[in-house]
Design a protein around this motif. Structure first.
Motif: not given
Length: 436
Positions: A292-295, A264-268
């Motif tokens: 979205g690409n924040a998550f 998983v990728y997540s913005d801070t």
């Protein structure tokens, strides 16, 4: 008359031959650069049998010696040639290597930081504003480096990152990091920094690392991250450094960490509000018609990640925000999903080819960026459960909301989320100032 003249000539030759030993002859010829010759000598017919036998014996030895000497000289010549050739080859190879190293150094040469140590050239770009600053406070040892010191386990990871070369992440960043570690104890949470150190001025980072065994704070050499990927050429060309370099770098790195290790990728500026039970390959709508690409989550080396890395350089526009971010993932997923992506998705997820699930905006982006203030309104916290019953994560749009402070006990939606999902960070943040 002719016969006597011929015999006299031959006798002179024999006399001259006696003055030169076979060894002398061989050495003389060798030193002249000629291989020794095996010569047949004719003796005078008057020579006695014993003399002839003796001379024949000497001649036979001379022939054998000359043959041996010839072989030795030939072998020596071959060895000398190869030695000389190998030396020349090694010199050429060394010179070529030095040229390559020189070219590589020109391309990737480092700059000195305050300590006099050499930095990779990419740090010159992303850390430029921080190179001359003197940082104070308690420092952790140099962070572990991905690839070299730490290898995440495939597909069990949650990645967050700070690409601004910041050794002192803000409280809200740590809140996001803590929420993911707290809500997902079965997963490894990796907080990736382009800075190689953390400055623990408040003691928060060391407290969180001690409290959450699944949390790792690491750095990376970006040359390693981009190597052997379709983004390497784009990264080295440095077109991305002209505008929004920190954001553009983050757009690339989030794809790379999932390409290498999956998860998983997540913005801070996202807080995890529920343990992840999502499909392994998941993306969410940010707004109507745009993902979205924040998550997002993908298995390691999923084809979509490869397509994204190929798409980014082709559609890069330095003056267009999100050109290799939300616009890129939207472009790629439209090609994969076709009209199903927008026509069929309402309130329920849609599965596309490649086993990719697309979720409605309520899953990761329940509040549109144009209404971000809603998170910070006092007294709205009582609606938290009702408002976010379908959400796995909340995106707080830090680019817009970073100057909106949360007062302790204001009962805003953000404060409720912080108290529940990053309680240690909330306690540190409000201990002295009373604002978050």
């Amino acid at each position: 008359m002719a016969s006597s003249t011929w015999l006299a000539g031959r006798a002179g030759m024999a006399s001259q031959w006696r003055k030169m030993t076979p060894v002398d002859s061989g050495v003389q010829e060798a030193t002249e650069g000629k291989p020794p010759k095996c010569t047949t000598h004719v003796f005078h017919s008057d020579q006695r049998a014993g003399g002839v036998a003796n001379m024949w014996s000497v001649t036979t030895v001379s022939k054998a010696f000359r043959v041996l000497l010839l072989l030795m000289l030939v072998a020596g010549g071959i060895l000398t040639f190869h030695y000389s050739y190998d030396n020349k080859y090694l010199v050429r190879l060394q010179n070529a290597t030095l040229r390559l190293v020189s070219q590589g150094f020109t391309q990737h040469q480092g700059v000195a930081d305050g300590s006099g140590q050499s930095l990779p050239s990419w740090r010159e770009v992303v850390c430029k504003q921080r190179q001359n600053k003197t940082h104070e406070g308690k420092k952790t040892p140099t962070l572990k480096q991905l690839f070299r010191d730490a290898i995440p386990e495939e597909n069990r990871n949650i990645f967050l990152m700070d690409t601004a070369c910041n050794p002192t992440p803000k409280f809200r960043v740590w809140c996001s990091v803590e929420s993911w570690a707290r809500q997902n104890p079965e997963r490894q949470v990796w907080f990736l920094l382009t800075s190689d150190r953390i400055e623990d001025n408040t003691g928060l980072s060391s407290t969180l690392l001690h409290q959450y065994a699944n949390l790792q704070v690491v750095t990376a050499d970006l040359d390693d991250m981009f190597r052997d990927t379709p983004l390497l050429g784009f990264f080295n060309e440095r077109k991305w450094t002209k505008s929004w370099k920190v954001e553009l770098l983050a757009n690339m790195l989030r794809v790379l960490v999932l390409w290498w290790w999956g998860g998983v990728y997540s913005d801070t500026d996202i807080i995890s509000v529920r343990t992840l039970t999502l499909p392994k390959n998941s993306v969410g709508f940010e707004s109507s018609g745009k993902l979205g690409n924040a998550f997002f989550s993908f298995q390691a080396r999923h084809p979509v990640l490869y397509y994204l890395m190929k798409d980014m350089p082709r559609h890069f526009e330095p003056n267009r925000w999100g050109c290799i971010g939300p616009h890129a993932i939207t472009r790629v997923m439209k090609e994969i999903c076709g009209d199903r992506m927008e026509k069929k998705i309402q309130r329920q997820p849609v599965i596309c080819p490649g086993n990719i699930t697309i979720f409605p905006h309520s899953t990761f982006y329940p509040v549109h960026y144009s209404e971000f203030e809603y998170y910070f309104l006092p007294g709205e916290g009582n609606k938290f459960n009702e408002k976010f019953s379908m959400a796995f994560a909340l995106h707080f749009w830090n680019k817009l909301s970073k100057n909106y402070l949360v007062k302790a006990n204001s009962n805003s939606l953000y404060e409720v989320a912080a108290k529940r999902f990053c309680p240690t960070t909330y306690r540190f943040a409000t201990a002295e100032s009373g604002v978050f």
